[in-house]
Design a protein around this motif. Structure first.
Motif, PDB file in Angstrom:
ATOM      1  N   GLY A 292      98.432  21.660  11.439  1.00  0.00           N
ATOM      2  CA  GLY A 292      98.831  20.157  12.271  1.00  0.00           C
ATOM      3  C   GLY A 292      97.577  19.095  11.947  1.00  0.00           C
ATOM      4  O   GLY A 292      97.448  17.679  11.480  1.00  0.00           O
ATOM      5  N   LEU A 293      96.008  19.693  12.207  1.00  0.00           N
ATOM      6  CA  LEU A 293      94.813  18.987  12.399  1.00  0.00           C
ATOM      7  C   LEU A 293      94.270  18.723  10.698  1.00  0.00           C
ATOM      8  O   LEU A 293      94.410  17.466  10.639  1.00  0.00           O
ATOM      9  CB  LEU A 293      93.827  19.739  13.050  1.00  0.00           C
ATOM     10  N   GLY A 294      94.891  20.044   9.871  1.00  0.00           N
ATOM     11  CA  GLY A 294      94.364  19.571   8.287  1.00  0.00           C
ATOM     12  C   GLY A 294      95.441  18.522   8.151  1.00  0.00           C
ATOM     13  O   GLY A 294      94.593  17.664   6.855  1.00  0.00           O
ATOM     14  N   ALA A 295      97.045  18.250   8.539  1.00  0.00           N
ATOM     15  CA  ALA A 295      97.952  17.123   7.733  1.00  0.00           C
ATOM     16  C   ALA A 295      96.994  16.227   8.173  1.00  0.00           C
ATOM     17  O   ALA A 295      97.239  14.552   8.011  1.00  0.00           O
ATOM     18  CB  ALA A 295      98.881  17.613   8.419  1.00  0.00           C
ATOM     19  N   PHE A 296      96.764  15.677   9.495  1.00  0.00           N
ATOM     20  CA  PHE A 296      95.921  14.478   9.942  1.00  0.00           C
ATOM     21  C   PHE A 296      94.740  13.818   9.744  1.00  0.00           C
ATOM     22  O   PHE A 296      94.733  13.206   8.968  1.00  0.00           O
ATOM     23  CB  PHE A 296      95.956  14.618  11.704  1.00  0.00           C
ATOM     24  N   PHE A 297      93.724  14.953   9.523  1.00  0.00           N
ATOM     25  CA  PHE A 297      92.966  14.303   8.589  1.00  0.00           C
ATOM     26  C   PHE A 297      93.159  14.386   7.208  1.00  0.00           C
ATOM     27  O   PHE A 297      92.446  12.995   6.331  1.00  0.00           O
ATOM     28  CB  PHE A 297      91.774  15.485   8.471  1.00  0.00           C
ATOM     29  N   TRP A 298      94.672  15.122   6.213  1.00  0.00           N
ATOM     30  CA  TRP A 298      94.848  14.257   4.519  1.00  0.00           C
ATOM     31  C   TRP A 298      95.159  12.984   4.742  1.00  0.00           C
ATOM     32  O   TRP A 298      94.890  12.146   4.040  1.00  0.00           O
ATOM     33  CB  TRP A 298      95.361  15.440   3.957  1.00  0.00           C
ATOM     34  N   SER A 299      95.920  12.635   5.594  1.00  0.00           N
ATOM     35  CA  SER A 299      97.025  11.296   6.222  1.00  0.00           C
ATOM     36  C   SER A 299      95.440  10.514   6.438  1.00  0.00           C
ATOM     37  O   SER A 299      95.848   9.433   6.236  1.00  0.00           O
ATOM     38  CB  SER A 299      97.693  11.786   7.031  1.00  0.00           C
ATOM     39  N   VAL A 300      94.700  10.899   6.943  1.00  0.00           N
ATOM     40  CA  VAL A 300      93.592   9.388   7.190  1.00  0.00           C
ATOM     41  C   VAL A 300      92.933   9.610   5.777  1.00  0.00           C
ATOM     42  O   VAL A 300      92.577   8.170   5.716  1.00  0.00           O
ATOM     43  CB  VAL A 300      92.674  10.160   8.203  1.00  0.00           C
TER      44      VAL A 300
ATOM     45  N   GLU B 283      95.665   2.678   7.588  1.00  0.00           N
ATOM     46  CA  GLU B 283      94.516   1.419   6.953  1.00  0.00           C
ATOM     47  C   GLU B 283      94.967   0.263   7.085  1.00  0.00           C
ATOM     48  O   GLU B 283      93.977  -0.544   8.147  1.00  0.00           O
ATOM     49  CB  GLU B 283      94.560   1.147   5.303  1.00  0.00           C
ATOM     50  N   ASP B 284      96.383  -0.405   7.315  1.00  0.00           N
ATOM     51  CA  ASP B 284      96.374  -1.599   7.120  1.00  0.00           C
ATOM     52  C   ASP B 284      97.887  -1.197   8.497  1.00  0.00           C
ATOM     53  O   ASP B 284      99.391  -0.801   8.161  1.00  0.00           O
ATOM     54  CB  ASP B 284      96.660  -2.000   6.684  1.00  0.00           C
ATOM     55  N   MET B 285      97.689  -1.025   9.632  1.00  0.00           N
ATOM     56  CA  MET B 285      99.149  -0.821  10.790  1.00  0.00           C
ATOM     57  C   MET B 285      99.483  -2.162  11.526  1.00  0.00           C
ATOM     58  O   MET B 285     100.798  -1.545  11.175  1.00  0.00           O
ATOM     59  CB  MET B 285      98.291   0.032  11.854  1.00  0.00           C
ATOM     60  N   ASP B 286      98.715  -3.116  11.208  1.00  0.00           N
ATOM     61  CA  ASP B 286      99.401  -4.443  11.453  1.00  0.00           C
ATOM     62  C   ASP B 286     100.255  -5.445  10.226  1.00  0.00           C
ATOM     63  O   ASP B 286     101.116  -5.780  10.353  1.00  0.00           O
ATOM     64  CB  ASP B 286      98.599  -5.045  11.815  1.00  0.00           C
ATOM     65  N   GLY B 287      99.937  -4.986   9.447  1.00  0.00           N
ATOM     66  CA  GLY B 287     100.200  -5.629   7.967  1.00  0.00           C
ATOM     67  C   GLY B 287     101.660  -5.006   7.988  1.00  0.00           C
ATOM     68  O   GLY B 287     102.683  -6.522   7.796  1.00  0.00           O
ATOM     69  N   ALA B 288     101.807  -3.927   8.327  1.00  0.00           N
ATOM     70  CA  ALA B 288     103.658  -3.460   8.099  1.00  0.00           C
ATOM     71  C   ALA B 288     104.368  -4.031   8.600  1.00  0.00           C
ATOM     72  O   ALA B 288     105.729  -4.562   8.773  1.00  0.00           O
ATOM     73  CB  ALA B 288     103.275  -2.084   7.671  1.00  0.00           C
ATOM     74  N   ALA B 289     103.981  -4.322  10.085  1.00  0.00           N
ATOM     75  CA  ALA B 289     104.469  -5.360  11.515  1.00  0.00           C
ATOM     76  C   ALA B 289     104.599  -6.474  11.143  1.00  0.00           C
ATOM     77  O   ALA B 289     105.757  -7.552  11.550  1.00  0.00           O
ATOM     78  CB  ALA B 289     104.049  -4.599  12.630  1.00  0.00           C
ATOM     79  N   MET B 290     103.592  -7.256  10.749  1.00  0.00           N
ATOM     80  CA  MET B 290     104.181  -8.052  10.330  1.00  0.00           C
ATOM     81  C   MET B 290     104.459  -8.665   9.332  1.00  0.00           C
ATOM     82  O   MET B 290     105.949  -9.956   9.177  1.00  0.00           O
ATOM     83  CB  MET B 290     102.127  -9.265   9.772  1.00  0.00           C
TER      84      MET B 290
END
Length: 62
Positions: free
Chosen positions: A18-26, A32-39
């Protein structure tokens, strides 16, 4: 006791996976753009289609 000898390494391996999957996704830019998708959800891309006027079609047949 034998059960713990099996379950603890399995839990550690799953935690590391799980930690490896998290670091891979980062690293791949998933966060990267958490607010852009919401907007983008709130922005209308197209103008709404106008509803046809029901009063103008009353006298017409077929």
């Amino acid at each position: 006791m034998n059960g713990l000898a099996l379950l603890i390494p399995i839990a550690l391996l799953l935690g590391l996976a799980g930690l490896g999957a998290f670091f891979w996704s980062v690293k791949s830019g998933q966060f990267e753009d958490m607010d852009g998708a919401a907007m983008r959800v709130l922005i209308d891309d197209e103008a709404p289609a106008e509803a046809p006027d029901a009063r103008s079609d009353r006298g017409k047949l077929g």
